[in-house]
Design an enzyme around this catalytic site. Structure first.
Site, PDB file in Angstrom:
ATOM      1  N   ARG A 121       0.823  -1.210   0.000  1.00 22.92           N
ATOM      2  CA  ARG A 121       0.000   0.000   0.000  1.00 22.92           C
ATOM      3  C   ARG A 121       0.858   1.263   0.000  1.00 22.92           C
ATOM      4  O   ARG A 121       0.489   2.281   0.594  1.00 22.92           O
ATOM      5  CB  ARG A 121      -0.975   0.027   1.179  1.00 22.92           C
ATOM      6  CG  ARG A 121      -2.054  -1.034   1.112  1.00 22.92           C
ATOM      7  CD  ARG A 121      -3.153  -0.763   2.131  1.00 22.92           C
ATOM      8  NE  ARG A 121      -3.979  -1.945   2.325  1.00 22.92           N
ATOM      9  CZ  ARG A 121      -4.422  -2.374   3.507  1.00 22.92           C
ATOM     10  NH1 ARG A 121      -4.127  -1.713   4.606  1.00 22.92           N
ATOM     11  NH2 ARG A 121      -5.168  -3.454   3.591  1.00 22.92           N
ATOM     12  N   ARG A 138      -3.820   6.403   0.773  1.00 19.75           N
ATOM     13  CA  ARG A 138      -4.445   7.578   1.394  1.00 19.75           C
ATOM     14  C   ARG A 138      -3.513   8.394   2.282  1.00 19.75           C
ATOM     15  O   ARG A 138      -3.836   9.535   2.616  1.00 19.75           O
ATOM     16  CB  ARG A 138      -5.667   7.128   2.212  1.00 19.75           C
ATOM     17  CG  ARG A 138      -6.864   6.752   1.355  1.00 19.75           C
ATOM     18  CD  ARG A 138      -8.016   6.290   2.215  1.00 19.75           C
ATOM     19  NE  ARG A 138      -7.762   4.981   2.807  1.00 19.75           N
ATOM     20  CZ  ARG A 138      -8.509   4.432   3.762  1.00 19.75           C
ATOM     21  NH1 ARG A 138      -9.535   5.110   4.259  1.00 19.75           N
ATOM     22  NH2 ARG A 138      -8.229   3.227   4.224  1.00 19.75           N
ATOM     23  N   ARG A 174      -7.711  10.573  -6.101  1.00 17.25           N
ATOM     24  CA  ARG A 174      -8.867   9.744  -5.719  1.00 17.25           C
ATOM     25  C   ARG A 174     -10.161  10.544  -5.815  1.00 17.25           C
ATOM     26  O   ARG A 174     -11.203  10.041  -6.263  1.00 17.25           O
ATOM     27  CB  ARG A 174      -8.647   9.236  -4.293  1.00 17.25           C
ATOM     28  CG  ARG A 174      -9.848   8.609  -3.605  1.00 17.25           C
ATOM     29  CD  ARG A 174     -10.245   7.288  -4.228  1.00 17.25           C
ATOM     30  NE  ARG A 174     -11.311   6.689  -3.449  1.00 17.25           N
ATOM     31  CZ  ARG A 174     -12.584   7.079  -3.481  1.00 17.25           C
ATOM     32  NH1 ARG A 174     -12.946   8.066  -4.273  1.00 17.25           N
ATOM     33  NH2 ARG A 174     -13.492   6.473  -2.740  1.00 17.25           N
ATOM     34  N   ASP A 193      -6.649  -3.798  -7.003  1.00 11.15           N
ATOM     35  CA  ASP A 193      -7.205  -4.418  -5.807  1.00 11.15           C
ATOM     36  C   ASP A 193      -7.372  -5.909  -6.059  1.00 11.15           C
ATOM     37  O   ASP A 193      -7.606  -6.333  -7.205  1.00 11.15           O
ATOM     38  CB  ASP A 193      -8.563  -3.800  -5.459  1.00 11.15           C
ATOM     39  CG  ASP A 193      -9.013  -4.180  -4.053  1.00 11.15           C
ATOM     40  OD1 ASP A 193      -8.635  -3.472  -3.097  1.00 11.15           O
ATOM     41  OD2 ASP A 193      -9.713  -5.196  -3.902  1.00 11.15           O
ATOM     42  N   TYR A 233     -14.087 -13.231   0.396  1.00  8.83           N
ATOM     43  CA  TYR A 233     -14.847 -12.010   0.088  1.00  8.83           C
ATOM     44  C   TYR A 233     -16.055 -12.325  -0.796  1.00  8.83           C
ATOM     45  O   TYR A 233     -17.139 -11.769  -0.610  1.00  8.83           O
ATOM     46  CB  TYR A 233     -13.948 -10.995  -0.608  1.00  8.83           C
ATOM     47  CG  TYR A 233     -12.989 -10.284   0.310  1.00  8.83           C
ATOM     48  CD1 TYR A 233     -13.378  -9.147   1.018  1.00  8.83           C
ATOM     49  CD2 TYR A 233     -11.688 -10.743   0.477  1.00  8.83           C
ATOM     50  CE1 TYR A 233     -12.494  -8.480   1.861  1.00  8.83           C
ATOM     51  CE2 TYR A 233     -10.790 -10.089   1.319  1.00  8.83           C
ATOM     52  CZ  TYR A 233     -11.209  -8.967   2.011  1.00  8.83           C
ATOM     53  OH  TYR A 233     -10.335  -8.320   2.852  1.00  8.83           O
TER      54      TYR A 233
END
Length: 348
Positions: A29, A33, A42, A79, A155
């Site tokens: 990552r 952010r 973003r 992702d 998921y």
């Protein structure tokens, strides 16, 4: 502006079994952010999935950390849930909540997935890679990746992230044959996806098994090691020289059999993995990657610096890649990342 990289292919050298001094560093990552420039891009994209599917914007955020820090690799911004998205499962990312999927929990749900349409849906990721490769300095590879079948399946079955992956585990216990069909589909799709990334310019691959630690010993081989071995074999059949890192988060002592049985070139270790185990058991077999606590990176200061020194002293004398034990946390100050890179590179 991306800085020139004087040493060539430091990451690939380490993953090939050579001792590199100082060791190469990249961070899970590393595009995210915690960087204000990421947040600006973003906002333009409108949504997280929209960012993943916009090659120009995804390439921009992939390159952002390389402009700030002397890292030894880029990792394509995407992702692990691109695979279920490509198979036609409804996937969205809800702000403040994370991923939401329309659950697949039966043979009927499996039948609605469409492998034939997957390559077209992967196309934006491939284009992102092609754009990134044209901008990278010599000697800095781009890493492609996918989620491991077990983690992606959790998921898909849960319909979201979960603490215990209960729905996927129950399906596997109650109807192992149909759950195996889902795993097989994910293996096949992931092989094609990784090879597509290689063709687009990825020179290193990583397989993220973020929920490997939820599997008991007697299920670990079936749902974690065996599918990963199938992916590695499928990729190596066409791209034998591309190193593959496996990241079985939470595997604990089972990491040894995972390293031995999957055919990976290097193993990523989470924060809980003892350095002594990494050195004596894993690094004796293959290169290791890891494993600074992301919370220590967030905290910074003397505690972080002391742990970095310990990791380097313990693992740096053999094939090793410095990384975190999981991804950078959103509140991490960028100056802490800069300090970490200075420490690893011996520029402190």
């Amino acid at each position: 502006m991306l800085r020139p990289h004087l040493s060539q292919d430091r990451l690939i050298s380490a993953l090939s079994g050579r001792t590199v001094d100082p060791p190469p560093i990249w961070l899970m990552r590393q595009a995210g952010r915690y960087l204000p420039e990421y947040r600006e891009v973003r906002a333009k994209a409108g949504s997280f999935l929209g960012l993943c599917l916009n090659p120009e914007l995804a390439a921009e955020v992939t390159l952002q950390p390389l402009r700030r820090f002397d890292l030894d690799a880029a990792i394509v911004f995407s992702d692990i849930l691109m695979v279920p998205y490509a198979l036609g499962q409804k996937v969205e990312f809800v702000e403040g909540e994370g991923p939401k999927l329309e659950p697949v929990r039966s043979a009927e749900g499996l039948a609605r997935l469409d492998r034939a349409a997957a390559e077209a849906r992967f196309a934006p990721v491939y284009e992102t890679l092609r754009l990134v490769v044209t901008e990278l300095p010599s000697g800095v590879p781009v890493i492609g990746f996918c989620g491991a079948p077990w983690t992606v399946a959790t998921y898909m079955v849960e319909g979201a992230g979960s603490k215990d992956q209960a729905q996927a585990r129950l399906w596997a216990y109650r109807d192992a044959a149909s759950f195996q069909s889902l795993i097989d589909l994910l293996v096949e799709t992931s092989v094609a996806y990784l090879l597509g990334q290689v063709k687009a310019g990825a020179r290193v691959l990583q397989i993220f098994d973020s929920w490997a630690g939820s599997l008991p010993e007697n299920e670990f081989a079936r749902w974690c090691s065996t599918p990963t071995r199938s992916i590695v074999a499928g990729v190596k059949a066409e791209a034998p020289d591309v190193p593959i890192i496996g990241f079985p988060r939470g595997a604990g002592a089972q990491a040894e059999t995972y390293a031995r049985e999957t055919g990976i070139d290097a193993i990523g270790c989470d924060t809980s993995m003892p350095l002594s185990f990494m050195r004596e058991t894993l690094q004796a077999r293959l290169p290791v990657q890891g494993n600074l606590d992301p919370l220590l990176l967030l905290a910074g200061g003397e505690p972080m610096e002391a742990r970095v020194t310990t990791i380097l002293n313990t693992l740096g004398g053999a094939p090793f890649v410095f990384n975190l034990g999981h991804g950078i946390l959103p509140d991490t100050p960028p100056e802490h990342v800069a300090r970490l890179v200075e420490l690893v590179k011996g520029k402190a």
